[in-house]
Design a protein around this motif. Structure first.
Motif: not given
Length: 330
Positions: A264, A266, A283, A294-297, A313, A316-317
């Motif tokens: 993951h 981030v 990614y 998985y990519y989160h920003e 944030q 939540t991620l």
């Protein structure tokens, strides 16, 4: 507050072939006893330490009873990077700081875990330098981490990062007030022009007409100077440029093919230190060879430090990772 524990490591061979006869590895653990629950390893950043939760915990918004990383269900372990000074013993500071790399620290952390009887991790998570060490741990043992969660970091140091590490090193070795002055420069890398402009709006402090942004920087310089050791700062700063030093694109791709970890990434959209384009590139490379990436920003005006600011944030991620596993335990 959890007590600080110590593991003694002997005859540890560094990447440069130097042998350290003794390395004291200090750590704290929170939540469930070791051996009774999934283990989450939390790696601290440059000026951080093992106090990740509790009243003075630097990530207490994420870790604790009922939090997203719930200590009612997980064993949370946090090591102090050797030489970070959190044990308070000046004899344990590392003066030959250029001997060490993030790969060495990753290997030290694995030895510490094995001495505790831990062979596999449910998750390893860390921001900035801590995330770089998480990458290095995964490179060393690609089958022993279920969830790799590097935040505001990357698997390699860029030329931009290496250049800024050099500037920091020069300040630390040449300034008459080294920690204070290095921190002033570093804070401008951790935040953004938009963040500072919005916070201070060119306002001044009366009666000396000092700009508020100047007072804020000077405050951060004094604050770190009063709680951090010079030898520790030199080491932590140096470690940043060694992230991924022993790896290259080919070996990174091979890692992606071999690892069983759910990865993951981030990133922070305004990060000047580990830029968002580098994370997106990582990614894109990984998803060619690895299914579970998985990519989160994080969206923030605050830059690199958003991983210590944007807790809503981040919560939540991280919920899908940690709450799903908790439901299985229940």
């Amino acid at each position: 507050m959890s007590s600080i524990h110590k593991i003694d490591l002997f005859d540890f061979r560094l990447e440069n072939a130097a042998v350290k006869r003794w390395i004291p590895l200090y750590y704290q653990y929170f939540g469930q006893p070791v051996g009774t629950a999934p283990v989450v390893l939390v790696n601290h950043a440059l000026t951080g330490n093992s106090q990740v939760t509790g009243e003075n915990g630097w990530w207490k918004s994420l870790i604790g009873s009922g939090a997203v990383i719930d200590t009612d269900y997980y064993t949370v372990i946090a090591f102090n990077i050797p030489g970070n000074g959190y044990d308070g013993n000046p004899d344990n500071l590392i003066l030959n700081y250029t001997d060490f790399t993030t790969k060495d620290i990753a290997a030290i952390f694995w030895e510490g875990l094995e001495s505790l009887g831990i062979q596999k991790l449910f998750a390893v998570i860390g921001g900035s330098l801590g995330g770089g060490i998480a990458w290095e741990m995964a490179f060393l043992k690609p089958l022993q981490i279920e969830n790799l969660i590097p935040i505001a970091t990357d698997w390699k140091a860029t030329d931009w990062l290496i250049a800024n590490v050099l500037v920091q090193d020069k300040i630390l070795n040449n300034s008459e007030n080294p920690i204070h002055d290095a921190r002033l420069h570093a804070m401008l890398l951790y935040r953004t022009p938009l963040s500072l402009n919005k916070k201070f709006n060119r306002e001044q402090n009366d009666p000396n007409k000092e700009y508020k942004v100047e007072g804020w920087l000077l405050h951060h310089g004094e604050k770190l100077k009063n709680r951090f050791q010079l030898a520790s700062y030199k080491l932590m700063n140096h470690l940043l440029k060694t992230i991924g030093e022993a790896s290259h694109c080919g070996s990174f791709l091979q890692f992606g093919k071999e690892t069983t970890a759910h990865i993951h990434l981030v990133a922070v959209d305004s990060d000047y230190f580990f830029t968002v384009d580098q994370n997106r590139e990582t990614y894109e490379i990984l998803k060619r060879v690895h299914t579970n990436v998985y990519y989160h920003e994080i969206q923030s005006i605050h830059g690199h430090d958003a991983f210590l600011i944007e807790f809503e944030q981040l919560n939540t991620l991280l919920q899908k990772i940690f709450i799903t596993a908790k439901q299985k335990i229940q």
